[in-house]
Design a protein around this motif. Structure first.
Motif, PDB file in Angstrom:
ATOM      1  N   ASN A  31      64.292  16.499  91.894  1.00 11.51           N
ATOM      2  CA  ASN A  31      65.521  15.948  91.219  1.00 11.51           C
ATOM      3  C   ASN A  31      64.537  14.766  91.884  1.00 11.51           C
ATOM      4  O   ASN A  31      65.345  13.426  90.985  1.00 11.51           O
ATOM      5  N   ARG A  32      64.130  14.080  92.040  1.00 13.80           N
ATOM      6  CA  ARG A  32      64.227  12.927  92.112  1.00 13.80           C
ATOM      7  C   ARG A  32      62.515  12.651  92.387  1.00 13.80           C
ATOM      8  O   ARG A  32      61.507  12.736  94.190  1.00 13.80           O
ATOM      9  N   LEU A  33      62.276  11.971  91.157  1.00 12.40           N
ATOM     10  CA  LEU A  33      60.163  12.093  90.918  1.00 12.40           C
ATOM     11  C   LEU A  33      60.064  10.477  91.619  1.00 12.40           C
ATOM     12  O   LEU A  33      59.322  10.311  92.331  1.00 12.40           O
ATOM     13  N   ASP A  34      61.125   9.936  92.142  1.00  7.66           N
ATOM     14  CA  ASP A  34      60.831   8.140  92.275  1.00  7.66           C
ATOM     15  C   ASP A  34      60.811   8.425  93.406  1.00  7.66           C
ATOM     16  O   ASP A  34      60.115   7.199  93.544  1.00  7.66           O
ATOM     17  N   VAL A  35      61.133   9.492  94.284  1.00  7.97           N
ATOM     18  CA  VAL A  35      60.895   8.929  96.130  1.00  7.97           C
ATOM     19  C   VAL A  35      59.180   9.434  96.415  1.00  7.97           C
ATOM     20  O   VAL A  35      59.451   9.454  97.671  1.00  7.97           O
ATOM     21  N   LEU A  36      58.823  10.295  95.811  1.00  9.55           N
ATOM     22  CA  LEU A  36      57.767  11.088  95.908  1.00  9.55           C
ATOM     23  C   LEU A  36      56.437  10.005  95.690  1.00  9.55           C
ATOM     24  O   LEU A  36      55.904   8.729  95.732  1.00  9.55           O
ATOM     25  N   ASP A  37      56.027  10.755  97.518  1.00 16.99           N
ATOM     26  CA  ASP A  37      55.157   9.856  97.566  1.00 16.99           C
ATOM     27  C   ASP A  37      54.003   9.724  97.070  1.00 16.99           C
ATOM     28  O   ASP A  37      53.695  10.655  96.863  1.00 16.99           O
ATOM     29  N   PRO A  38      52.969   8.696  96.905  1.00 15.40           N
ATOM     30  CA  PRO A  38      51.925   8.485  95.438  1.00 15.40           C
ATOM     31  C   PRO A  38      50.856   9.730  95.622  1.00 15.40           C
ATOM     32  O   PRO A  38      50.181  10.590  94.796  1.00 15.40           O
ATOM     33  N   ALA A  39      51.013  10.226  97.580  1.00 17.89           N
ATOM     34  CA  ALA A  39      49.825  10.749  97.339  1.00 17.89           C
ATOM     35  C   ALA A  39      49.458  12.460  97.166  1.00 17.89           C
ATOM     36  O   ALA A  39      48.525  12.689  97.334  1.00 17.89           O
ATOM     37  N   ILE A  40      50.803  12.862  96.567  1.00 20.10           N
ATOM     38  CA  ILE A  40      50.572  13.760  96.089  1.00 20.10           C
ATOM     39  C   ILE A  40      50.570  14.739  94.430  1.00 20.10           C
ATOM     40  O   ILE A  40      50.462  14.994  94.328  1.00 20.10           O
ATOM     41  N   GLY A  93      48.021  22.089  90.871  1.00 21.14           N
ATOM     42  CA  GLY A  93      49.640  22.327  90.685  1.00 21.14           C
ATOM     43  C   GLY A  93      50.621  21.805  89.637  1.00 21.14           C
ATOM     44  O   GLY A  93      49.948  21.150  89.103  1.00 21.14           O
ATOM     45  N   VAL A  94      51.371  21.978  89.517  1.00 18.57           N
ATOM     46  CA  VAL A  94      52.486  21.738  88.250  1.00 18.57           C
ATOM     47  C   VAL A  94      53.461  21.324  89.453  1.00 18.57           C
ATOM     48  O   VAL A  94      54.404  21.671  89.549  1.00 18.57           O
ATOM     49  N   LEU A  95      54.459  20.143  88.474  1.00 21.47           N
ATOM     50  CA  LEU A  95      55.574  19.508  89.538  1.00 21.47           C
ATOM     51  C   LEU A  95      56.599  19.663  88.466  1.00 21.47           C
ATOM     52  O   LEU A  95      56.411  18.874  87.190  1.00 21.47           O
ATOM     53  N   LEU A  96      56.965  20.209  88.622  1.00 22.18           N
ATOM     54  CA  LEU A  96      58.914  19.914  87.464  1.00 22.18           C
ATOM     55  C   LEU A  96      59.803  19.183  88.066  1.00 22.18           C
ATOM     56  O   LEU A  96      59.985  19.141  88.970  1.00 22.18           O
ATOM     57  N   TYR A  97      59.733  18.138  87.385  1.00 20.62           N
ATOM     58  CA  TYR A  97      60.744  17.217  87.180  1.00 20.62           C
ATOM     59  C   TYR A  97      61.807  17.260  87.024  1.00 20.62           C
ATOM     60  O   TYR A  97      62.238  17.270  84.778  1.00 20.62           O
ATOM     61  N   GLY A  98      63.088  17.338  87.449  1.00 19.00           N
ATOM     62  CA  GLY A  98      65.224  17.512  86.086  1.00 19.00           C
ATOM     63  C   GLY A  98      65.841  17.080  87.165  1.00 19.00           C
ATOM     64  O   GLY A  98      65.315  17.315  88.066  1.00 19.00           O
ATOM     65  N   PRO A 111      45.029  13.239  91.661  1.00 17.08           N
ATOM     66  CA  PRO A 111      44.164  14.390  90.906  1.00 17.08           C
ATOM     67  C   PRO A 111      44.059  15.205  91.858  1.00 17.08           C
ATOM     68  O   PRO A 111      43.163  14.358  93.313  1.00 17.08           O
ATOM     69  N   GLY A 112      43.830  16.650  91.438  1.00 12.42           N
ATOM     70  CA  GLY A 112      43.428  17.842  92.119  1.00 12.42           C
ATOM     71  C   GLY A 112      45.057  17.762  92.689  1.00 12.42           C
ATOM     72  O   GLY A 112      44.839  19.036  94.146  1.00 12.42           O
ATOM     73  N   ARG A 113      46.112  17.758  92.612  1.00 16.40           N
ATOM     74  CA  ARG A 113      46.948  18.140  94.014  1.00 16.40           C
ATOM     75  C   ARG A 113      47.857  17.796  92.983  1.00 16.40           C
ATOM     76  O   ARG A 113      47.291  18.812  91.741  1.00 16.40           O
ATOM     77  N   PHE A 114      49.363  17.794  92.831  1.00 15.31           N
ATOM     78  CA  PHE A 114      50.091  17.695  91.844  1.00 15.31           C
ATOM     79  C   PHE A 114      49.908  16.892  90.857  1.00 15.31           C
ATOM     80  O   PHE A 114      50.408  16.284  89.965  1.00 15.31           O
ATOM     81  N   ASP A 115      48.834  17.585  89.221  1.00 17.06           N
ATOM     82  CA  ASP A 115      48.160  16.118  89.023  1.00 17.06           C
ATOM     83  C   ASP A 115      48.932  16.595  87.254  1.00 17.06           C
ATOM     84  O   ASP A 115      48.462  16.147  86.178  1.00 17.06           O
ATOM     85  N   ARG A 116      49.550  17.593  87.476  1.00 15.96           N
ATOM     86  CA  ARG A 116      50.398  17.972  85.945  1.00 15.96           C
ATOM     87  C   ARG A 116      51.644  17.618  86.027  1.00 15.96           C
ATOM     88  O   ARG A 116      52.539  18.528  87.001  1.00 15.96           O
ATOM     89  N   ILE A 117      52.323  17.063  85.290  1.00 17.34           N
ATOM     90  CA  ILE A 117      53.966  16.256  86.046  1.00 17.34           C
ATOM     91  C   ILE A 117      54.922  17.097  84.129  1.00 17.34           C
ATOM     92  O   ILE A 117      54.170  16.273  83.307  1.00 17.34           O
ATOM     93  N   VAL A 118      55.558  18.164  85.176  1.00 16.86           N
ATOM     94  CA  VAL A 118      56.677  17.853  82.987  1.00 16.86           C
ATOM     95  C   VAL A 118      58.335  18.093  83.871  1.00 16.86           C
ATOM     96  O   VAL A 118      58.745  18.340  84.545  1.00 16.86           O
ATOM     97  N   MET A 138      46.263  22.308  99.799  1.00 15.05           N
ATOM     98  CA  MET A 138      45.684  22.139  97.847  1.00 15.05           C
ATOM     99  C   MET A 138      44.614  21.565  97.907  1.00 15.05           C
ATOM    100  O   MET A 138      44.103  21.822  96.870  1.00 15.05           O
ATOM    101  N   ASP A 139      44.601  19.924  99.092  1.00 13.70           N
ATOM    102  CA  ASP A 139      42.927  20.016  98.812  1.00 13.70           C
ATOM    103  C   ASP A 139      41.632  21.263  98.832  1.00 13.70           C
ATOM    104  O   ASP A 139      40.918  21.365  97.997  1.00 13.70           O
ATOM    105  N   GLY A 140      41.959  21.976 100.288  1.00 15.32           N
ATOM    106  CA  GLY A 140      41.050  22.979 100.153  1.00 15.32           C
ATOM    107  C   GLY A 140      40.641  24.136  99.834  1.00 15.32           C
ATOM    108  O   GLY A 140      39.858  24.775  99.116  1.00 15.32           O
ATOM    109  N   PHE A 141      41.487  24.370  99.031  1.00 17.05           N
ATOM    110  CA  PHE A 141      41.808  25.702  97.427  1.00 17.05           C
ATOM    111  C   PHE A 141      40.983  25.013  96.791  1.00 17.05           C
ATOM    112  O   PHE A 141      40.948  24.351  95.473  1.00 17.05           O
TER     113      PHE A 141
END
Ligand code: ATP
Length: 270
Positions: free
Chosen positions: A164-173, A53-58, A176-183, A148-151
Motif C-alpha cells: 500500500n506504499r508504492l511511493d516508498v519502493l526502490d525504483p530498482a524493483i 512479476g505483477v505488483l498490486l498496490y492500493g 523491466p524484467g522485474r515488477f514491470d506490471r503495476i496494477v 527475479m533476474d535469474g528466472f
C-alpha cells in the motif's frame, strides 16, 4: 519456524466471481499471470515474453490478496505466501537465505505463484545504509532481485506482490524484467460496494427487501474488508435477536457500527 514466513496456502475456492468491482484488475491478472501459465504458446506465437512479476498496490483490505488467491486457484498453481515484514522481523540475518529457499520451493512445486505481501517492508528506498538492520533488509532485497533476474519468464513460476506504499519502493524493483506490471487496486465506489455486499451476503438468509443501493451509499469510504465485516455484523445482530433472517434494520445497524471507528479516526487526525 520457516513455515511462518513462507506458507503454502490452499486458496480453496476463491474465484473471480467473489471479487467485487475489480473487473479491470481481474483482466490484468488474467493476462499477465493466468495466461502465461495456461496458454504460454499464445505469447510464444506472437513473440513476446510474459511479465515475470505483477505488483498490486492500493489501500488495505481492497482485495489484493483475494486477486492473487483467485488466480492461483484458477491455474491450480501452488500458492506460496510470504509477508515482507515477517521476513525481516523473524529472520534477522536469514532473509536472503529464505528468499532463495522460497524460489527453490516454487520451482520444485511449479506451476506456482509466489505472493509477496507488504513488499515495501523489504523493498523500500534506503534512507541510510549505515545501520545493520537496514543492511539486512538490503541483502534480502538484493537476493529477491537476483532471483527475479535469474528466472525464465517462460517458466511456470509467477510472482505477485502487494503493497500500500508504492511511493516508498526502490525504483530498482520496478525495472523491466522485474515488477514491470503495476496494477492499482482502488477503494470500491458505490457500485463496487453494492456488488461486494451482495457477494458477502450470498450465503446468508436475508429479507427480500434489502436495499443494497442504500447500504452502499451509506457505507461511503469503506473497503472491501469493511464490507465483509458489515455483512457478518448484520448476521450477528439477527442472531442476537433470534431472527429467521437478516433484516434491513440489521444491515443499517451494522453499517453504523463498522463505520463509527472510521469516523472517529478521521476526527482524531484532522
Ligand atoms: P492488505 O493490504 O491489508 O493485505 P488486501 O488488499 O490484500 O489487504 P484482502 O486480504 O484481499 O485485502 O481482503 C480482505 C478481505 O476483504 C477479503 O478476504 C474479502 O473478504 C474482503 N474483500 C476485500 N476486497 C474485496 C472485493 N473487492 N470483493 C469482495 N471482497 C473483498
Amino acid at each position: 519456524p520457516m513455515v511462518n514466513a513462507m506458507e503454502v496456502v490452499d486458496p480453496q475456492d476463491v474465484d473471480y466471481d467473489q471479487i467485487g468491482g475489480l473487473d479491470e484488475q481481474v483482466q490484468e491478472i488474467v493476462e499477465s499471470v493466468e495466461l502465461p501459465l495456461t496458454k504460454p504458446e499464445a505469447f510464444a506465437r506472437i513473440g513476446i515474453s510474459p511479465p515475470k512479476g505483477v505488483l498490486l498496490y492500493g489501500e488495505p483490505g481492497t482485495g489484493k490478496t483475494l486477486l492473487a488467491k483467485a488466480v492461483a486457484n484458477r491455474t491450480e498453481a501452488t500458492f506460496i505466501r510470504v509477508v515482507g515484514s515477517e521476513l525481516i522481523q523473524k529472520y534477522i540475518g536469514d532473509g536472503a537465505k529464505l528468499v532463495r529457499e522460497i524460489f527453490a520451493m516454487a520451482r520444485k512445486k511449479a506451476p506456482s505463484i509466489i505472493f509477496i505481501d507488504e513488499l515495501d517492508a523489504i523493498a523500500s528506498r534506503r534512507l541510510n545504509d549505515t545501520n545493520g538492520a537496514d543492511r539486512e533488509v538490503q541483502r534480502t532485497l538484493m537476493q529477491l532481485l537476483a532471483e527475479m533476474d535469474g528466472f525464465d519468464n517462460r517458466g511456470e513460476v509467477r510472482i505477485i506482490a502487494a503493497t500500500n506504499r508504492l511511493d516508498v519502493l526502490d525504483p530498482a524493483i520496478l525495472r523491466p524484467g522485474r515488477f514491470d506490471r503495476i496494477v492499482y487496486v482502488p477503494m470500491p465506489d458505490a457500485n463496487a460496494r453494492e456488488m461486494i455486499l451482495r457477494i458477502h451476503t450470498r450465503n446468508m438468509k436475508i429479507a427480500k427487501d434489502i436495499d443494497f443501493k442504500k447500504l452502499a451509499s451509506l457505507a461511503e469510504g469503506v473497503s472491501g474488508a469493511d464490507l465483509s465485516a458489515i455483512a457478518m455484523e448484520a448476521g450477528m445482530l439477527a442472531v442476537r435477536e433470534d431472527k429467521q433472517q437478516v433484516e434491513m434494520e440489521h444491515f443499517l445497524g451494522s453499517v453504523k457500527k463498522v463505520m463509527s471507528p472510521i469516523k472517529y479516526s478521521v476526527q482524531v487526525t484532522t
